[in-house]
Scaffold this motif. Structure first.
Motif, PDB file in Angstrom:
ATOM      1  N   HIS A 103     -61.158  10.643  28.343  1.00 40.80           N
ATOM      2  CA  HIS A 103     -60.175  10.681  29.438  1.00 40.80           C
ATOM      3  C   HIS A 103     -59.007  11.575  29.001  1.00 40.80           C
ATOM      4  CE1 HIS A 103     -58.661   9.249  33.225  1.00 40.80           C
ATOM      5  NE2 HIS A 103     -57.779   8.408  32.752  1.00 40.80           N
ATOM      6  N   ASP A 138     -60.573   3.026  33.668  1.00 41.68           N
ATOM      7  CA  ASP A 138     -59.837   4.175  33.146  1.00 41.68           C
ATOM      8  C   ASP A 138     -58.687   3.753  32.214  1.00 41.68           C
ATOM      9  OD1 ASP A 138     -61.490   5.481  34.891  1.00 41.68           O
ATOM     10  OD2 ASP A 138     -59.903   6.575  35.930  1.00 41.68           O
ATOM     11  N   ASP A 139     -58.408   4.596  31.251  1.00 34.02           N
ATOM     12  CA  ASP A 139     -57.208   4.578  30.394  1.00 34.02           C
ATOM     13  C   ASP A 139     -57.348   3.797  29.084  1.00 34.02           C
ATOM     14  OD1 ASP A 139     -56.031   6.087  32.402  1.00 34.02           O
ATOM     15  OD2 ASP A 139     -54.977   4.375  33.280  1.00 34.02           O
ATOM     16  N   HIS A 185     -53.696  12.512  28.800  1.00 35.20           N
ATOM     17  CA  HIS A 185     -53.677  12.072  30.205  1.00 35.20           C
ATOM     18  C   HIS A 185     -52.909  13.070  31.071  1.00 35.20           C
ATOM     19  CE1 HIS A 185     -53.659   9.380  33.725  1.00 35.20           C
ATOM     20  NE2 HIS A 185     -54.625   8.733  33.116  1.00 35.20           N
TER      21      HIS A 185
END
Ligand SMILES: [Zn+2]
Length: 351
Positions: free
Chosen positions: A233, A101-102, A237
């Motif tokens: 994603h 993730d990220d 965020h």
């Protein structure tokens, strides 16, 4: 308090290991496959205060995990192949997917070389604002400012919060307290609060995304690697569940659009930021389906079962947690025993 929690979880995992219970539970709870969830992969840091350590594992532990998965005879597949197997109910062989993730730069520098050793495909879920270099990784900013601060004073939701940060124990409590309080406020307010605290304590929070995350330009090369899939994603965020329906839709759809425009690749898979029950709910699962994402993953712990095919936008994952990097615990994790206990022996939790 956090340390106590880690110790309790570790003790539970060890108990499953030593009792052999994980072997008994495996036939029922290992499921048809697993989606591993990772964030950073990098050598251990020397910093005394690392409250985000659960978000990073070492290249060696990644290698040990891949070796373990292969030794168990599981296929390592990309998300398109996982989607096919679930849709076509092709469960002849157990499978594992690796997801990060990220969009951290260490995924390229430390994870990719290890994944190549095993010819193992993987997915990196990119947050558009981090790739632009102007997003806010507030949990990193929080770690850095508490590491420097002697005490912190701020106002959250109209309440004045004063926290001692003089020693390691106080810093841990301060981080846990602020982390929980901040998770409950809307995204723009988190950014505003953190920006003010960072300014006061001399932390450059605006530079963190550029320091840690792959830029769009770097992502172009990275995404060209045949092992790499890029997933969405969101743009900022954000906690999608706290957004208006219009904003949630925009965060999902526009982040996919940005990846497709910048990298010229389809982005058919989504990860919900934070991804727990407070951040990814039935509304977001329906929205992701409606927007045409083939799959979407949460951070709810769990293995994949045949029933998961009915919940392709609410898939659970198995976290490779930096606080439990023990090869002895890997058989417990991949047996499904740990997540079965966590979920009260329910196989699917997609409500
Ligand atoms: Zn994330």
């Amino acid at each position: 308090m956090n340390q106590l929690r880690h110790n309790v979880i570790r003790a539970g995992l060890e108990a499953l290991y030593f009792s052999g219970a994980h072997r008994l539970l495996q036939p029922l709870f290992a499921g048809v496959g697993t989606i591993f969830m990772l964030h950073h992969v990098r050598p251990p840091r020397g910093d005394a205060f690392q409250p985000n350590r659960h978000l990073e594992i070492t290249p060696d532990f990644l290698r040990a995990t891949l070796r373990h998965v292969r030794a168990r005879g599981m296929d390592i597949v990309d998300l398109d192949e996982m989607h096919r197997r679930l849709r076509e109910r092709d469960f002849r062989r157990r499978f594992a997917c690796f997801t990060f993730d990220d969009g951290y730069r260490d995924n390229r520098d430390f994870a990719l070389p290890v994944m190549r050793e095993f010819a193992a495909p993987f997915t990196v879920y990119v947050t558009s604002d981090f790739a632009c270099g102007n997003g806010r990784l507030w949990w990193v900013a929080l770690e850095r400012l508490i590491a420097r601060a002697e005490r912190i004073e701020t106002t959250i939701g109209g309440e004045v919060v004063r926290l001692d940060c003089q020693d390691a124990a106080a810093k841990s409590i301060a981080f846990a307290t602020l982390h929980d309080l901040l998770r409950a406020v809307p995204g723009p307010e988190i950014t505003h609060l953190l920006a003010e605290l960072c300014r006061r304590h001399g932390v450059d929070d605006g530079a963190i995304a550029r320091e840690l995350c792959l830029s769009w330009q770097e992502l172009q090369n990275f995404a060209a690697d045949p092992l790499v899939t890029i997933g969405a994603h969101t743009l900022t965020h954000c906690n999608l569940a706290t957004c208006t329906p219009e904003t949630a839709r925009h965060e999902m759809a526009a982040s996919r659009g940005a990846i497709e425009a910048k990298l010229n690749k389809p982005a058919a898979h989504l990860a919900y930021p934070y991804g727990d029950k407070n951040a990814a709910t039935a509304r977001e699962f329906a929205l992701a389906r409606k927007l045409g994402f083939k799959t979407a993953v949460t951070t709810r712990p769990g293995m994949l079962f045949t029933e998961s095919a009915n919940h392709l936008t609410a898939l659970p994952r198995l976290s490779l947690n930096g606080n439990y990097q023990s090869t002895r615990l890997l058989p417990v994790l991949t047996s499904g025993a740990a997540t079965a206990v966590w979920n009260g022996f329910r196989r699917v939790d997609a409500a």
